[in-house]
Scaffold this motif. Structure first.
Motif, short mmCIF file in Angstrom:
data_model
loop_
_atom_site.label_atom_id
_atom_site.label_comp_id
_atom_site.label_asym_id
_atom_site.label_seq_id
_atom_site.Cartn_x
_atom_site.Cartn_y
_atom_site.Cartn_z
N PHE A 38 -17.12 -109.42 35.27
CA PHE A 38 -17.38 -108.65 36.49
C PHE A 38 -18.55 -107.69 36.29
N HIS A 39 -19.19 -107.34 37.39
CA HIS A 39 -20.18 -106.27 37.36
C HIS A 39 -19.41 -104.94 37.39
N PRO A 40 -19.44 -104.18 36.31
CA PRO A 40 -18.62 -102.97 36.25
C PRO A 40 -19.24 -101.77 36.97
N ALA A 41 -18.39 -100.83 37.30
CA ALA A 41 -18.85 -99.60 37.93
C ALA A 41 -19.61 -98.75 36.91
N GLU A 42 -20.60 -98.02 37.40
CA GLU A 42 -21.33 -97.08 36.55
C GLU A 42 -21.79 -95.90 37.40
N VAL A 43 -21.99 -94.78 36.74
CA VAL A 43 -22.47 -93.58 37.44
C VAL A 43 -23.96 -93.49 37.23
N ILE A 44 -24.71 -93.40 38.34
CA ILE A 44 -26.16 -93.39 38.18
C ILE A 44 -26.74 -91.99 38.02
N GLU A 45 -26.29 -91.01 38.72
CA GLU A 45 -26.88 -89.69 38.50
C GLU A 45 -25.76 -88.71 38.13
N GLN A 46 -25.41 -88.78 36.87
CA GLN A 46 -24.29 -87.99 36.34
C GLN A 46 -24.42 -86.50 36.67
N ASP A 47 -25.63 -86.00 36.69
CA ASP A 47 -25.83 -84.56 36.92
C ASP A 47 -25.46 -84.15 38.35
N LYS A 48 -25.32 -85.12 39.25
CA LYS A 48 -24.95 -84.78 40.63
C LYS A 48 -23.44 -84.79 40.85
N CYS A 49 -22.69 -85.17 39.84
CA CYS A 49 -21.24 -85.26 39.96
C CYS A 49 -20.63 -83.87 40.13
N ILE A 50 -19.73 -83.75 41.11
CA ILE A 50 -19.09 -82.46 41.36
C ILE A 50 -17.68 -82.39 40.77
N GLY A 51 -17.30 -83.45 40.06
CA GLY A 51 -16.01 -83.44 39.37
C GLY A 51 -14.81 -83.50 40.29
N CYS A 52 -14.98 -84.05 41.48
CA CYS A 52 -13.87 -84.08 42.45
C CYS A 52 -12.75 -85.02 42.02
N GLY A 53 -13.10 -86.03 41.23
CA GLY A 53 -12.08 -86.95 40.73
C GLY A 53 -11.67 -88.06 41.70
N PHE A 54 -12.31 -88.12 42.86
CA PHE A 54 -11.94 -89.14 43.85
C PHE A 54 -12.07 -90.56 43.29
N CYS A 55 -13.14 -90.77 42.52
CA CYS A 55 -13.38 -92.11 41.95
C CYS A 55 -12.22 -92.51 41.05
N ALA A 56 -11.74 -91.57 40.25
CA ALA A 56 -10.64 -91.85 39.32
C ALA A 56 -9.34 -92.08 40.08
N THR A 57 -9.13 -91.30 41.12
CA THR A 57 -7.88 -91.39 41.89
C THR A 57 -7.78 -92.73 42.61
N ILE A 58 -8.88 -93.21 43.14
CA ILE A 58 -8.82 -94.42 43.96
C ILE A 58 -8.78 -95.70 43.12
N CYS A 59 -9.19 -95.62 41.88
CA CYS A 59 -9.26 -96.84 41.06
C CYS A 59 -7.85 -97.41 40.82
N PRO A 60 -7.61 -98.64 41.30
CA PRO A 60 -6.26 -99.21 41.17
C PRO A 60 -5.89 -99.51 39.72
N ASP A 61 -6.88 -99.65 38.86
CA ASP A 61 -6.59 -100.00 37.47
C ASP A 61 -6.76 -98.81 36.51
N VAL A 62 -6.97 -97.64 37.08
CA VAL A 62 -7.08 -96.39 36.30
C VAL A 62 -8.05 -96.52 35.13
N VAL A 63 -9.23 -96.97 35.41
CA VAL A 63 -10.21 -97.11 34.33
C VAL A 63 -11.24 -95.97 34.31
N ILE A 64 -11.12 -95.05 35.26
CA ILE A 64 -12.07 -93.93 35.31
C ILE A 64 -11.36 -92.63 34.94
#
Ligand code: SF4
Ligand code: SF4
Length: 68
Positions: A38-64
């Protein structure tokens, strides 16, 4: 600054995390394939991340994981 850690080999490329990110900085890799093919998820501009955690919460396989 928040740090997003993605276990790319466990990602199934569903893209849910890309829709959940309010900063639109999570994308599916165009050129990388993981061990599952599979083409995996990646973060392109890490410095813009606000740490909200939404990406981790929504991931069904808890890989973030988001570290603040
Ligand atoms: S923690 Fe929030 S801002 Fe950072 S990559 Fe995930 S969804 Fe986007
Ligand atoms: S939600 Fe999880 S499994 Fe789906 S693309 Fe994002 S990291 Fe991969």
């Amino acid at each position: 600054m928040a740090q997003v850690i993605i276990n790319q080999d466990a990602c199934k490329g569903c893209g849910l995390c890309t829709t959940a990110c309010p900063k639109k900085i999570v994308h599916l890799s165009k050129d990388k394939l993981n061990i599952k093919g599979f083409h995996p998820a990646e973060v392109i501009e890490q410095d813009k991340c606000i740490g909200c955690g939404f990406c981790a919460t929504i991931c069904p396989d808890v890989v973030i994981r988001v570290k603040k």
